[in-house]
Write an enzyme that holds these catalytic residues in place. Structure first.
Site, PDB file in Angstrom:
ATOM      1  N   HIS A   8       0.831  -1.206   0.000  1.00  9.57           N
ATOM      2  CA  HIS A   8       0.000   0.000   0.000  1.00  9.57           C
ATOM      3  C   HIS A   8       0.866   1.257   0.000  1.00  9.57           C
ATOM      4  O   HIS A   8       2.012   1.246   0.449  1.00  9.57           O
ATOM      5  CB  HIS A   8      -0.937   0.014   1.214  1.00  9.57           C
ATOM      6  CG  HIS A   8      -0.188   0.051   2.515  1.00  9.57           C
ATOM      7  ND1 HIS A   8       0.338   1.216   3.033  1.00  9.57           N
ATOM      8  CD2 HIS A   8       0.135  -0.927   3.381  1.00  9.57           C
ATOM      9  CE1 HIS A   8       0.951   0.944   4.171  1.00  9.57           C
ATOM     10  NE2 HIS A   8       0.852  -0.355   4.406  1.00  9.57           N
ATOM     11  N   GLU A  89      -2.219  -7.152   7.474  1.00 14.97           N
ATOM     12  CA  GLU A  89      -0.859  -7.004   8.005  1.00 14.97           C
ATOM     13  C   GLU A  89      -0.654  -7.773   9.306  1.00 14.97           C
ATOM     14  O   GLU A  89      -1.608  -8.074  10.040  1.00 14.97           O
ATOM     15  CB  GLU A  89      -0.558  -5.511   8.220  1.00 14.97           C
ATOM     16  CG  GLU A  89       0.817  -5.167   8.786  1.00 14.97           C
ATOM     17  CD  GLU A  89       1.993  -5.607   7.909  1.00 14.97           C
ATOM     18  OE1 GLU A  89       2.160  -6.839   7.710  1.00 14.97           O
ATOM     19  OE2 GLU A  89       2.751  -4.736   7.457  1.00 14.97           O
TER      20      GLU A  89
END
Length: 196
Positions: A8, A89
């Site tokens: 990201h 994550e």
């Protein structure tokens, strides 16, 4: 089996060196620019085959916004992708929101233990994970990939791919820099190809 893996775009916490983990922190302006540029890069790489790829992202907001900007830059419907919770994550548990220097001041022995055995270290906190634990999720996701794929996820996911696909040692994998303005091209069955 080709996979294009994108971390990201940058968030303010990334810029400050804060452990983000599973906190849902949004992109900053630099991160939005990085996402769009990665979309342009992928459009050039994939050409007319872009629409034939599967598109999947972590369910966190920063990865979804990155994917939407990537797809828009490719001339694809920004919302025509799916999410997979296995791509979220690594959880840093109670350390999320802190920087390593901040943690060093209050618990130097734990920070030093992490530095020595980063791949296997589990931070304090009920939901915390090690990179090893994370790699179990990532390995299951990799096995499930059954068509050429573009994936937007996180630094920890990319480090797990370094270990699983690249065959790197755990400590080497988790110490690698994972840029937010590049695209990692891998062959799931043949190894890492390189950064675009």
């Amino acid at each position: 089996m080709l996979i294009y893996l994108i971390r990201h775009g940058q968030t303010d916490w990334n810029a400050e060196g804060r452990l983000q983990g599973q906190k849902d922190i949004g992109l900053n302006e630099n991160g939005r620019r990085q996402a769009t540029e990665n979309g342009v890069r992928l459009a050039e790489e994939l050409g007319d085959s872009a629409a034939a790829f599967d598109y999947v992202a972590s369910p966190l907001g920063r990865t979804r916004e990155t994917m939407e900007r990537v797809r828009a830059a490719m001339g694809l419907d920004p919302l025509a992708y799916r999410t997979d919770p296995r791509l979220v994550e690594l959880s840093f548990g109670d350390w999320e929101g802190s920087t390593i220097p901040e943690l060093q001041r209050v618990m130097p022995e734990r920070v030093e233990a992490r530095a020595r055995h980063k791949w296997d270290f589990i931070p304090p906190g009920e939901q915390a994970e090690s990179y090893e634990i994370l790699s179990w999720r990532v390995g299951a996701w990799l096995k499930s990939v059954d068509q050429p794929t573009v994936c937007v996820s996180h630094g920890g996911i990319v480090r797990s791919v370094f270990r699983i696909v690249g065959g790197w040692s755990g400590n080497k994998a988790c110490d690698m820099n994972v840029p937010q303005d590049r695209v990692l091209k891998i062959d799931r069955d043949g190894g890492l190809i390189g950064w675009l």
